[in-house]
Every structure is written in structure tokens, then in C-alpha cells.
Scaffold this motif. Structure first.
Motif, PDB file in Angstrom:
ATOM      1  N   HIS A 103       0.971  -1.072   0.083  1.00  0.00           N
ATOM      2  CA  HIS A 103       0.037  -0.064   0.086  1.00  0.00           C
ATOM      3  C   HIS A 103       0.938   1.189  -0.001  1.00  0.00           C
ATOM      4  N   MET A 104       0.570   2.141  -0.775  1.00  0.00           N
ATOM      5  CA  MET A 104       1.357   3.330  -0.825  1.00  0.00           C
ATOM      6  C   MET A 104       0.242   4.619  -0.972  1.00  0.00           C
ATOM      7  N   ASP A 105       0.879   5.684  -0.017  1.00  0.00           N
ATOM      8  CA  ASP A 105       0.301   6.903   0.110  1.00  0.00           C
ATOM      9  C   ASP A 105       1.151   7.914  -0.401  1.00  0.00           C
ATOM     10  N   ALA A 106       0.459   8.789  -1.202  1.00  0.00           N
ATOM     11  CA  ALA A 106       1.495  10.031  -1.461  1.00  0.00           C
ATOM     12  C   ALA A 106       1.399  11.151  -0.427  1.00  0.00           C
ATOM     13  N   LYS A 107       2.170  11.655   0.042  1.00  0.00           N
ATOM     14  CA  LYS A 107       2.120  12.712   1.082  1.00  0.00           C
ATOM     15  C   LYS A 107       3.123  13.813   0.609  1.00  0.00           C
ATOM     16  N   ASP A 108       2.750  14.991   1.346  1.00  0.00           N
ATOM     17  CA  ASP A 108       3.616  16.172   0.721  1.00  0.00           C
ATOM     18  C   ASP A 108       4.934  16.105   0.696  1.00  0.00           C
ATOM     19  N   ASN A 109       5.698  15.503   1.494  1.00  0.00           N
ATOM     20  CA  ASN A 109       7.210  15.466   1.229  1.00  0.00           C
ATOM     21  C   ASN A 109       7.771  14.191   0.854  1.00  0.00           C
ATOM     22  N   GLY A 110       6.747  13.387   0.279  1.00  0.00           N
ATOM     23  CA  GLY A 110       7.292  12.039  -0.128  1.00  0.00           C
ATOM     24  C   GLY A 110       6.033  10.909  -0.283  1.00  0.00           C
ATOM     25  N   ASP A 111       6.509   9.676  -0.302  1.00  0.00           N
ATOM     26  CA  ASP A 111       5.327   8.817  -0.310  1.00  0.00           C
ATOM     27  C   ASP A 111       5.412   7.863   1.016  1.00  0.00           C
ATOM     28  N   LEU A 112       4.578   7.093   1.489  1.00  0.00           N
ATOM     29  CA  LEU A 112       4.503   6.248   2.560  1.00  0.00           C
ATOM     30  C   LEU A 112       4.215   4.947   1.971  1.00  0.00           C
ATOM     31  N   VAL A 113       5.166   3.941   2.359  1.00  0.00           N
ATOM     32  CA  VAL A 113       4.864   2.541   1.749  1.00  0.00           C
ATOM     33  C   VAL A 113       4.728   1.568   2.922  1.00  0.00           C
ATOM     34  N   CYS A 114       3.807   0.781   2.733  1.00  0.00           N
ATOM     35  CA  CYS A 114       3.462  -0.039   3.857  1.00  0.00           C
ATOM     36  C   CYS A 114       3.208  -1.695   3.393  1.00  0.00           C
ATOM     37  N   TRP A 115       4.154  -2.564   3.679  1.00  0.00           N
ATOM     38  CA  TRP A 115       3.985  -3.848   3.360  1.00  0.00           C
ATOM     39  C   TRP A 115       3.410  -4.637   4.284  1.00  0.00           C
ATOM     40  N   THR A 116       2.283  -5.516   3.732  1.00  0.00           N
ATOM     41  CA  THR A 116       1.853  -6.393   4.926  1.00  0.00           C
ATOM     42  C   THR A 116       1.828  -7.821   4.436  1.00  0.00           C
ATOM     43  N   ILE A 117       2.237  -8.779   5.423  1.00  0.00           N
ATOM     44  CA  ILE A 117       2.468 -10.142   4.932  1.00  0.00           C
ATOM     45  C   ILE A 117       1.683 -10.935   5.820  1.00  0.00           C
ATOM     46  N   GLU A 118       0.740 -11.517   5.385  1.00  0.00           N
ATOM     47  CA  GLU A 118      -0.020 -12.469   6.279  1.00  0.00           C
ATOM     48  C   GLU A 118       0.184 -13.878   5.708  1.00  0.00           C
ATOM     49  N   TYR A 119       0.361 -14.756   6.832  1.00  0.00           N
ATOM     50  CA  TYR A 119       0.619 -16.098   6.323  1.00  0.00           C
ATOM     51  C   TYR A 119       0.237 -17.213   7.576  1.00  0.00           C
ATOM     52  N   GLU A 120       0.080 -18.144   7.203  1.00  0.00           N
ATOM     53  CA  GLU A 120       0.012 -19.316   8.258  1.00  0.00           C
ATOM     54  C   GLU A 120       0.714 -20.362   8.026  1.00  0.00           C
ATOM     55  N   ARG A 121       1.340 -20.739   9.238  1.00  0.00           N
ATOM     56  CA  ARG A 121       2.370 -21.811   9.285  1.00  0.00           C
ATOM     57  C   ARG A 121       1.902 -23.090   9.391  1.00  0.00           C
TER      58      ARG A 121
END
Length: 61
Positions: free
Chosen positions: A13-31
Motif C-alpha cells: 500500500h502506498m500513500d502520496a504525502k506532501d514530502n514524499g510517499d509512505l509505503v506499507c508492506w503487509t504479510i499475512e501467512y499461516e504456518r
């Protein structure tokens, strides 16, 4: 990875901000059991990939 984990989903997920971009990785997994390792190396890879992309874009300007 396909054979070791019952289920996994990776979201970017990426959000554009005034001074740059915010990047968020989400990892869901089941062992399947406690002997299966956590996905630490995958998380480290995604952080490194994000930093490399950021460095590339900074150097382009």
C-alpha cells in the motif's frame, strides 16, 4: 514458500504525502506447525527492495 506455508498474502500500500510517499508492506501467512520458520528473510528482502527503489528515485532528481 509455496510448499512450506498453508496460506500467505502479500499486500503493498502506498500513500502520496506532501514530502514524499509512505509505503506499507503487509504479510499475512499461516504456518502449518511450530517448526516452520517465520518469514523474516522475506520481510528483510521487501525492506531492502523498498530502500533500493527509494534510492533510485532520489538519485533521478
Amino acid at each position: 514458500m509455496l510448499h512450506e506455508y498453508d496460506l500467505y498474502k502479500i499486500t503493498l500500500h502506498m500513500d502520496a504525502k506532501d514530502n514524499g510517499d509512505l509505503v506499507c508492506w503487509t504479510i499475512e501467512y499461516e504456518r502449518p506447525n511450530e517448526n516452520t520458520s517465520e518469514l523474516i528473510c522475506l520481510m528483510e528482502f521487501l525492506v531492502g527492495l523498498t530502500k533500493a527503489i527509494d534510492d533510485h528515485h532520489v538519485n533521478m532528481n
